[in-house]
Scaffold this motif. Structure first.
Motif, short mmCIF file in Angstrom:
data_model
loop_
_atom_site.label_atom_id
_atom_site.label_comp_id
_atom_site.label_asym_id
_atom_site.label_seq_id
_atom_site.Cartn_x
_atom_site.Cartn_y
_atom_site.Cartn_z
N THR A 151 5.02 34.27 -79.86
CA THR A 151 4.44 35.33 -79.03
C THR A 151 3.27 35.99 -79.75
OG1 THR A 151 6.56 35.76 -77.97
CG2 THR A 151 4.96 37.56 -77.90
N GLU A 152 3.48 36.33 -81.02
CA GLU A 152 2.41 37.05 -81.73
C GLU A 152 1.16 36.19 -81.85
OE1 GLU A 152 3.51 38.72 -85.52
OE2 GLU A 152 1.54 39.68 -85.71
N LYS A 153 1.40 34.90 -82.11
CA LYS A 153 0.26 34.00 -82.28
C LYS A 153 -0.56 33.89 -80.99
CE LYS A 153 -0.21 29.52 -83.95
NZ LYS A 153 0.45 28.29 -83.77
N VAL A 154 0.15 33.58 -79.90
CA VAL A 154 -0.56 33.37 -78.62
C VAL A 154 -1.13 34.69 -78.10
CG1 VAL A 154 -0.30 32.57 -76.24
CG2 VAL A 154 0.92 31.39 -78.09
N MET A 155 -0.33 35.74 -78.21
CA MET A 155 -0.77 37.05 -77.69
C MET A 155 -2.03 37.51 -78.40
SD MET A 155 -0.01 39.77 -75.73
CE MET A 155 1.71 40.03 -75.38
N SER A 156 -2.04 37.45 -79.73
CA SER A 156 -3.20 38.02 -80.43
C SER A 156 -4.46 37.23 -80.11
CB SER A 156 -2.94 38.10 -81.94
OG SER A 156 -2.69 36.82 -82.44
N GLN A 157 -4.32 35.90 -80.01
CA GLN A 157 -5.48 35.07 -79.67
C GLN A 157 -6.03 35.45 -78.29
OE1 GLN A 157 -6.97 33.13 -81.73
NE2 GLN A 157 -8.51 32.62 -80.18
N ARG A 158 -5.11 35.56 -77.33
CA ARG A 158 -5.52 35.84 -75.95
C ARG A 158 -6.18 37.22 -75.83
NH1 ARG A 158 -3.54 33.96 -70.95
NH2 ARG A 158 -5.05 34.73 -69.44
N LEU A 159 -5.60 38.21 -76.52
CA LEU A 159 -6.16 39.56 -76.42
C LEU A 159 -7.56 39.60 -77.04
CD1 LEU A 159 -3.04 41.79 -77.34
CD2 LEU A 159 -3.90 41.23 -75.07
N LYS A 160 -7.72 38.83 -78.11
CA LYS A 160 -9.02 38.78 -78.79
C LYS A 160 -10.08 38.23 -77.84
CE LYS A 160 -8.11 37.94 -83.31
NZ LYS A 160 -7.48 36.88 -84.05
N GLU A 161 -9.68 37.19 -77.07
CA GLU A 161 -10.66 36.53 -76.20
C GLU A 161 -11.07 37.37 -75.00
OE1 GLU A 161 -8.65 32.20 -77.01
OE2 GLU A 161 -8.49 33.10 -75.01
N CYS A 162 -10.11 38.21 -74.50
CA CYS A 162 -10.39 38.67 -73.14
C CYS A 162 -10.92 40.09 -72.97
CB CYS A 162 -9.19 38.44 -72.26
SG CYS A 162 -8.06 39.76 -72.31
N GLY A 163 -10.95 40.90 -73.99
CA GLY A 163 -11.44 42.27 -73.76
C GLY A 163 -10.42 43.08 -72.99
N ARG A 164 -10.90 44.06 -72.23
CA ARG A 164 -9.96 44.98 -71.55
C ARG A 164 -9.04 44.24 -70.59
NH1 ARG A 164 -11.46 50.19 -72.39
NH2 ARG A 164 -13.30 50.25 -73.71
N ALA A 165 -7.73 44.51 -70.68
CA ALA A 165 -6.82 43.75 -69.83
C ALA A 165 -5.56 44.52 -69.48
CB ALA A 165 -6.43 42.44 -70.52
N VAL A 166 -4.96 44.09 -68.37
CA VAL A 166 -3.65 44.59 -67.95
C VAL A 166 -2.64 43.47 -68.19
CG1 VAL A 166 -2.26 45.29 -65.95
CG2 VAL A 166 -4.61 46.12 -66.19
N ILE A 167 -1.54 43.81 -68.87
CA ILE A 167 -0.50 42.82 -69.16
C ILE A 167 0.81 43.39 -68.62
CG2 ILE A 167 0.64 41.46 -70.98
CD1 ILE A 167 -2.37 43.38 -72.04
N PRO A 168 1.37 42.84 -67.53
CA PRO A 168 2.56 43.46 -66.94
C PRO A 168 3.75 43.48 -67.90
CG PRO A 168 1.94 41.45 -65.75
CD PRO A 168 0.90 41.68 -66.79
N GLY A 169 4.55 44.57 -67.80
CA GLY A 169 5.71 44.73 -68.69
C GLY A 169 6.89 43.91 -68.23
N PHE A 170 7.94 43.89 -69.09
CA PHE A 170 9.29 43.50 -68.69
C PHE A 170 9.62 42.01 -68.72
CE2 PHE A 170 12.57 43.82 -64.98
CZ PHE A 170 13.60 44.09 -65.86
N TYR A 171 8.63 41.10 -68.76
CA TYR A 171 9.01 39.68 -68.68
C TYR A 171 8.11 38.79 -69.53
CZ TYR A 171 5.05 38.83 -65.56
OH TYR A 171 3.79 38.73 -65.04
N GLY A 172 8.58 37.56 -69.68
CA GLY A 172 7.82 36.53 -70.37
C GLY A 172 8.32 35.18 -69.87
#
Ligand code: ASP
Length: 445
Positions: A151-172
């Motif tokens: 999760t940390e690996k994929v999440m940090s990469q994705r957040l770096k790429e996309c700028g301002r974003a909404v990420i819905p809570g509660f699931y994966g």
């Protein structure tokens, strides 16, 4: 500076609340990543969308007609979309898909997660932010626990790429390829994971109160808000019943030193509560918080010369373990040892446990008492102050409350007292008055 902002269900229950959320986000450009819950209650007695979704799943699972329920949920979202005047935006495609899934392959977690998913879609559109589907960035392992590494690996990469974003809570995404949710209240956990992923400076958790209260507002009218609480203090308070954050929300941010700020969407100017690893900020009062729970039993085991018997404690605890009962506390005295357990776990097994204690440890006698309430008085400030226990006991004595048990944790972060269930509320009031109300009065004088 990067802030992750998570908004709870009441903060996103209708269009009015969405407008407040947008104003809050736009007021501070460091609020880069946004984690929404599903729409919560709009008024007391209203339904949370997550509850509606779970109920609808249950109907579908039994083969029932769920269309009326789906219609109600659709109405909740459409009301928000219309209230925000998003005229060229619609969730019709998403609702068709949800209906299709319920018809062909009803899945509980998938259905329950749609509240966050749909709310996230609306919010992303309303803010002009990217939308990241949490199943692309949060992963569970075979046992159903969070796969933090991936999760940390994929999440940090994705957040770096996309700028301002909404990420819905509660699931994966579950290991089986289906959507998987955290336990209820799990959007707090998502917020914490996102904060870890982007190494945020602050994780803001927006709700409908101005922070954690010193005591339960159902017992104390307008209690003080705690300004700073450490993770360890919070753990002690939550363990004793104070509900602030989802338990699993602490770890991801704590592991990288990110503070959490609990804030109020309806009063954004209030400072709220800071939850931190450690702080030099003096607590406003000697104690940080008071929390408690009713419904415990104490099992008192008496055996003269128990101190000389190697393994006595282990044998007693074995009796509880063999019956699948976990214990909460274990204060001991000379020739006595008390094991405190939850009444609802213990009552139907009490005679089995008592006979096991006799068989395993041959005590002189065993005495059981029920109707015990435990109250934890928690505070990092207590460590360096003398007389705290004396003030606490005097407060309870003055209120004519009989103390049935005392347990001071060796961390010196808390003192736990046991009182009868019927004295619970009065004991909390007496403690609050001594440590908080009279403290205010002294400062005014
Ligand atoms: N909507 C979910 C619940 O009601 C998760 C959350 O709000 O945190 O439990």
């Amino acid at each position: 500076m990067i802030k992750v902002v998570k908004f709870g269900g009441s903060s996103l229950a209708n269009a009015e609340q969405f407008k407040k959320v947008k104003a809050i986000i736009e007021a501070d450009e460091s609020r880069v990543f946004v984690v929404p819950s599903a729409p919560g209650r709009r008024f007391s007695g209203d339904d949370k969308v997550t509850d509606l979704l779970i109920h609808m799943y249950e109907t579908a699972e039994k083969g029932g007609d769920f269309s009326a329920e789906l219609e109600v949920i659709r109405g909740r979202f459409n009301e928000i979309i219309e209230g925000l005047e998003l005229s060229d935006f619609s969730l019709e495609e998403e609702f068709r898909e949800i209906g299709q899934m319920l018809q062909t392959d009803p899945q509980k977690d998938y259905t329950a997660s749609r509240g966050e998913y749909l709310n996230g879609k609306i919010l992303a559109r309303y803010l002009g932010y990217h939308f990241i589907d949490s199943r692309e960035v949060i992963f569970f392992n075979d046992e159903g626990n969070l796969n933090s590494y991936k999760t940390e690996k994929v999440m940090s990469q994705r957040l770096k790429e996309c700028g301002r974003a909404v990420i819905p809570g509660f699931y994966g995404l579950g290991k089986d390829g289906n959507v998987k949710t955290f336990s209820r209240g799990g959007s707090d956990v998502t917020g914490s994971i996102v904060a870890q992923g982007c190494r945020a400076d602050v994780y803001e958790n927006w709700t409908d109160v101005s922070g954690c209260m010193v005591a339960d507002p159902r017992i104390i009218k307008n209690p003080d808000v705690i300004r700073y609480v450490t993770y360890r203090e919070l753990r002690e308070l939550s363990y004793m019943g104070a509900s602030v954050l989802h338990e699993d929300a602490i770890f991801p941010v704590r592991s990288c030193g990110i503070p959490i700020n609990i804030k109020n969407t309806n009063a954004p100017e209030d400072e709220g509560t800071w939850i931190v690893e450690s702080t030099c900020q003096k607590p406003d009062h000697l104690i940080t918080g008071i929390a408690g729970k009713k419904g415990f039993c104490s099992v008192l085991i008496i055996k003269s010369m128990m101190n000389a018997e190697v393994g006595f404690g282990r044998k007693v605890l074995q009796a509880f373990e063999d019956n699948g009962i976990s214990f909460e506390h274990m204060p001991s005295g000379i020739d006595t040892m008390t094991v405190v357990v939850h009444e609802d776990e213990f009552l139907h097994k009490e005679q089995k446990v008592v006979s096991a204690i006799h068989r395993l440890s041959s005590p002189d006698s065993v005495e059981i008492e029920s109707n015990l309430a435990l109250i934890a008085v928690v505070g990092r400030g207590m460590r360096s102050a003398s007389g705290t226990a004396a003030r606490l006991f005097t407060a309870l004595a003055d209120a004519h409350i009989n103390i049935r048990m005392i347990d001071q944790g060796s961390s010196e972060l808390n003192i736990i007292v046991g009182v009868e269930n019927k004295d619970f509320e009065n004991a909390i009031k007496a403690i609050y008055n001594t440590f908080v109300t009279s403290d205010h009065n002294e400062k005014q004088d």
